[in-house]
Design a protein around this motif. Structure first.
Motif, PDB file in Angstrom:
ATOM      1  N   GLU A 144       0.837  -1.202   0.000  1.00  0.00           N
ATOM      2  CA  GLU A 144       0.000   0.000   0.000  1.00  0.00           C
ATOM      3  C   GLU A 144       0.873   1.255   0.000  1.00  0.00           C
ATOM      4  O   GLU A 144       0.574   2.242  -0.679  1.00  0.00           O
ATOM      5  N   THR A 145       1.970   1.211   0.746  1.00  0.00           N
ATOM      6  CA  THR A 145       2.889   2.346   0.795  1.00  0.00           C
ATOM      7  C   THR A 145       3.588   2.532  -0.548  1.00  0.00           C
ATOM      8  O   THR A 145       3.774   3.666  -1.016  1.00  0.00           O
ATOM      9  N   ALA A 146       3.976   1.430  -1.175  1.00  0.00           N
ATOM     10  CA  ALA A 146       4.604   1.512  -2.497  1.00  0.00           C
ATOM     11  C   ALA A 146       3.670   2.185  -3.494  1.00  0.00           C
ATOM     12  O   ALA A 146       4.090   3.030  -4.298  1.00  0.00           O
ATOM     13  N   LYS A 147       2.401   1.829  -3.442  1.00  0.00           N
ATOM     14  CA  LYS A 147       1.416   2.433  -4.344  1.00  0.00           C
ATOM     15  C   LYS A 147       1.331   3.938  -4.128  1.00  0.00           C
ATOM     16  O   LYS A 147       1.250   4.719  -5.087  1.00  0.00           O
ATOM     17  N   ALA A 148       1.372   4.368  -2.862  1.00  0.00           N
ATOM     18  CA  ALA A 148       1.317   5.799  -2.560  1.00  0.00           C
ATOM     19  C   ALA A 148       2.551   6.522  -3.085  1.00  0.00           C
ATOM     20  O   ALA A 148       2.462   7.642  -3.598  1.00  0.00           O
ATOM     21  N   GLN A 238       4.446   1.790  11.702  1.00  0.00           N
ATOM     22  CA  GLN A 238       4.243   3.208  11.991  1.00  0.00           C
ATOM     23  C   GLN A 238       4.936   4.072  10.942  1.00  0.00           C
ATOM     24  O   GLN A 238       4.374   5.059  10.453  1.00  0.00           O
ATOM     25  N   ARG A 239       6.157   3.700  10.591  1.00  0.00           N
ATOM     26  CA  ARG A 239       6.888   4.457   9.567  1.00  0.00           C
ATOM     27  C   ARG A 239       6.175   4.380   8.224  1.00  0.00           C
ATOM     28  O   ARG A 239       6.077   5.376   7.499  1.00  0.00           O
ATOM     29  N   LEU A 240       5.688   3.195   7.883  1.00  0.00           N
ATOM     30  CA  LEU A 240       4.976   3.035   6.620  1.00  0.00           C
ATOM     31  C   LEU A 240       3.745   3.933   6.569  1.00  0.00           C
ATOM     32  O   LEU A 240       3.452   4.561   5.545  1.00  0.00           O
ATOM     33  N   SER A 241       3.022   4.000   7.673  1.00  0.00           N
ATOM     34  CA  SER A 241       1.841   4.856   7.739  1.00  0.00           C
ATOM     35  C   SER A 241       2.218   6.322   7.540  1.00  0.00           C
ATOM     36  O   SER A 241       1.541   7.063   6.809  1.00  0.00           O
ATOM     37  N   GLN A 242       3.308   6.745   8.159  1.00  0.00           N
ATOM     38  CA  GLN A 242       3.766   8.127   8.013  1.00  0.00           C
ATOM     39  C   GLN A 242       4.187   8.424   6.574  1.00  0.00           C
ATOM     40  O   GLN A 242       3.912   9.505   6.045  1.00  0.00           O
ATOM     41  N   ILE A 243       4.847   7.459   5.931  1.00  0.00           N
ATOM     42  CA  ILE A 243       5.277   7.640   4.538  1.00  0.00           C
ATOM     43  C   ILE A 243       4.056   7.789   3.629  1.00  0.00           C
ATOM     44  O   ILE A 243       4.020   8.647   2.739  1.00  0.00           O
ATOM     45  N   ARG A 244       3.036   6.961   3.848  1.00  0.00           N
ATOM     46  CA  ARG A 244       1.822   7.046   3.027  1.00  0.00           C
ATOM     47  C   ARG A 244       1.139   8.399   3.189  1.00  0.00           C
ATOM     48  O   ARG A 244       0.726   9.030   2.212  1.00  0.00           O
ATOM     49  N   LEU A 245       1.015   8.840   4.435  1.00  0.00           N
ATOM     50  CA  LEU A 245       0.361  10.124   4.686  1.00  0.00           C
ATOM     51  C   LEU A 245       1.117  11.263   4.006  1.00  0.00           C
ATOM     52  O   LEU A 245       0.516  12.151   3.390  1.00  0.00           O
ATOM     53  N   ALA A 247       3.163  11.068   1.378  1.00  0.00           N
ATOM     54  CA  ALA A 247       3.079  10.948  -0.080  1.00  0.00           C
ATOM     55  C   ALA A 247       1.728  11.430  -0.588  1.00  0.00           C
ATOM     56  O   ALA A 247       1.638  12.123  -1.609  1.00  0.00           O
ATOM     57  N   ARG A 248       0.665  11.082   0.116  1.00  0.00           N
ATOM     58  CA  ARG A 248      -0.672  11.486  -0.311  1.00  0.00           C
ATOM     59  C   ARG A 248      -0.881  12.984  -0.127  1.00  0.00           C
ATOM     60  O   ARG A 248      -1.533  13.638  -0.946  1.00  0.00           O
ATOM     61  N   ALA A 249      -0.315  13.535   0.952  1.00  0.00           N
ATOM     62  CA  ALA A 249      -0.423  14.978   1.171  1.00  0.00           C
ATOM     63  C   ALA A 249       0.312  15.740   0.079  1.00  0.00           C
ATOM     64  O   ALA A 249      -0.182  16.749  -0.438  1.00  0.00           O
ATOM     65  N   GLU A 250       1.490  15.251  -0.300  1.00  0.00           N
ATOM     66  CA  GLU A 250       2.265  15.903  -1.356  1.00  0.00           C
ATOM     67  C   GLU A 250       1.522  15.854  -2.678  1.00  0.00           C
ATOM     68  O   GLU A 250       1.472  16.832  -3.424  1.00  0.00           O
ATOM     69  N   ALA A 251       0.922  14.704  -2.985  1.00  0.00           N
ATOM     70  CA  ALA A 251       0.160  14.577  -4.225  1.00  0.00           C
ATOM     71  C   ALA A 251      -1.041  15.509  -4.212  1.00  0.00           C
ATOM     72  O   ALA A 251      -1.379  16.126  -5.223  1.00  0.00           O
ATOM     73  N   GLY A 252      -1.679  15.666  -3.051  1.00  0.00           N
ATOM     74  CA  GLY A 252      -2.826  16.556  -2.946  1.00  0.00           C
ATOM     75  C   GLY A 252      -2.447  18.003  -3.148  1.00  0.00           C
ATOM     76  O   GLY A 252      -3.168  18.772  -3.787  1.00  0.00           O
ATOM     77  N   GLN A 253      -1.271  18.400  -2.655  1.00  0.00           N
ATOM     78  CA  GLN A 253      -0.796  19.768  -2.825  1.00  0.00           C
ATOM     79  C   GLN A 253      -0.508  20.063  -4.280  1.00  0.00           C
ATOM     80  O   GLN A 253      -0.772  21.150  -4.779  1.00  0.00           O
ATOM     81  N   GLU A 254       0.030  19.053  -4.999  1.00  0.00           N
ATOM     82  CA  GLU A 254       0.356  19.259  -6.406  1.00  0.00           C
ATOM     83  C   GLU A 254      -0.903  19.389  -7.241  1.00  0.00           C
ATOM     84  O   GLU A 254      -0.928  20.052  -8.264  1.00  0.00           O
TER      85      GLU A 254
END
Length: 255
Positions: A144-148, A238-245, A247-254
């Motif tokens: 799931e993190t890789a997909k993000a 926990q780290r994976l969850s932080q990475i996903r959040l 990545a998704r926040a960055e994509a949303g900003q773009e």
């Protein structure tokens, strides 16, 4: 003054070597490119081999080859060492040269991105695709993190102790082996797979434990390993969850 007529080269006339940039003298300004040329370069940079999509028209291919940005795919034996003529480009298409990669990056493209996920102990009990084989929660979180991380393009692989690098669509049988066990793949084996795929220059992130990171590092010495040093599966998740959040926040900003 000598006029350069290479843009109007007739069919069969040599435009540029198969995968070598045309040499430029020091101080030569970077040539301007059209919107179509820029779009083609950025599209090629999304492929691990720099292959331009078939939608790029011949006129654009020829002009990019003339500029030294596009050649023939040198990973194919039939094309190795051949010149990127108009006829050859029409038949085989084009791939980015080193100068083409550099120009694509200057135009905003990053290196081709790959996320490698380690295999898991919990598996299906029958032959299925690699993407469906591993059913553990940690593996699922890594996927799931890789997909993000790949929202803007790239490719995901699974690093299997039995098979090395696996495409998600490759069918495999269940196995009971982990990295370091007798019969597991070696770093040399994985490196050969990397070279065969032409992805040795990719930007790579490995989401896995330390043994899998070490197995991949010979192929990609500069890889990112965001789970390194974690105290256990709980901290890794926990780290994976932080990475996903992030990545998704960055994509949303773009957007």
């Amino acid at each position: 003054m000598t006029t350069d007529h290479t843009h109007n080269s007739p069919a069969g006339t040599s435009l540029s070597p198969g995968a070598r940039a045309r040499p430029r003298t020091a101080g030569t300004p970077t040539p301007r490119i059209t919107t179509a040329q820029r779009r083609a370069l950025l599209a090629g940079a999304k492929d691990p081999l720099g292959l331009l999509p078939k939608s790029v028209n011949l006129r654009t291919l020829v002009s990019l080859a003339d500029a030294g940005y596009v050649g023939l795919d040198q990973s194919r034996d039939i094309l190795r060492g051949q010149e990127a003529t108009r006829d050859q480009l029409d038949v085989w298409g084009g791939t980015l040269t080193e100068a083409g990669w550099q120009r694509a990056r200057a135009e905003g493209a990053g290196r081709f991105r790959i996320v490698v996920v380690g295999c898991g102990k919990a598996k299906q009990d029958r032959r299925v695709t690699a993407g469906a084989m591993y059913v553990g929660t940690f593996h699922g979180s890594c996927r799931e993190t890789a997909k993000a991380l790949l929202q803007d393009g790239g490719r995901q692989y699974i690093l299997s102790a039995a098979h090395g690098l696996l495409d998600l669509t490759t069918e495999i049988d269940p196995y009971d082996i982990t990295v370091g066990d007798p019969g597991s793949v070696s770093a040399d084996f994985v490196q050969a797979q990397v070279w065969e795929r032409g992805i040795e220059s990719a930007e790579v992130t490995v989401l896995a434990g330390s043994k899998y990171v070490a197995l991949a590092r010979q192929s990609w010495p500069g890889l990112e390993a965001p789970l390194a040093g974690a105290g256990g599966i709980g901290e890794m998740k926990q780290r994976l969850s932080q990475i996903r959040l992030a990545a998704r926040a960055e994509a949303g900003q773009e957007q």
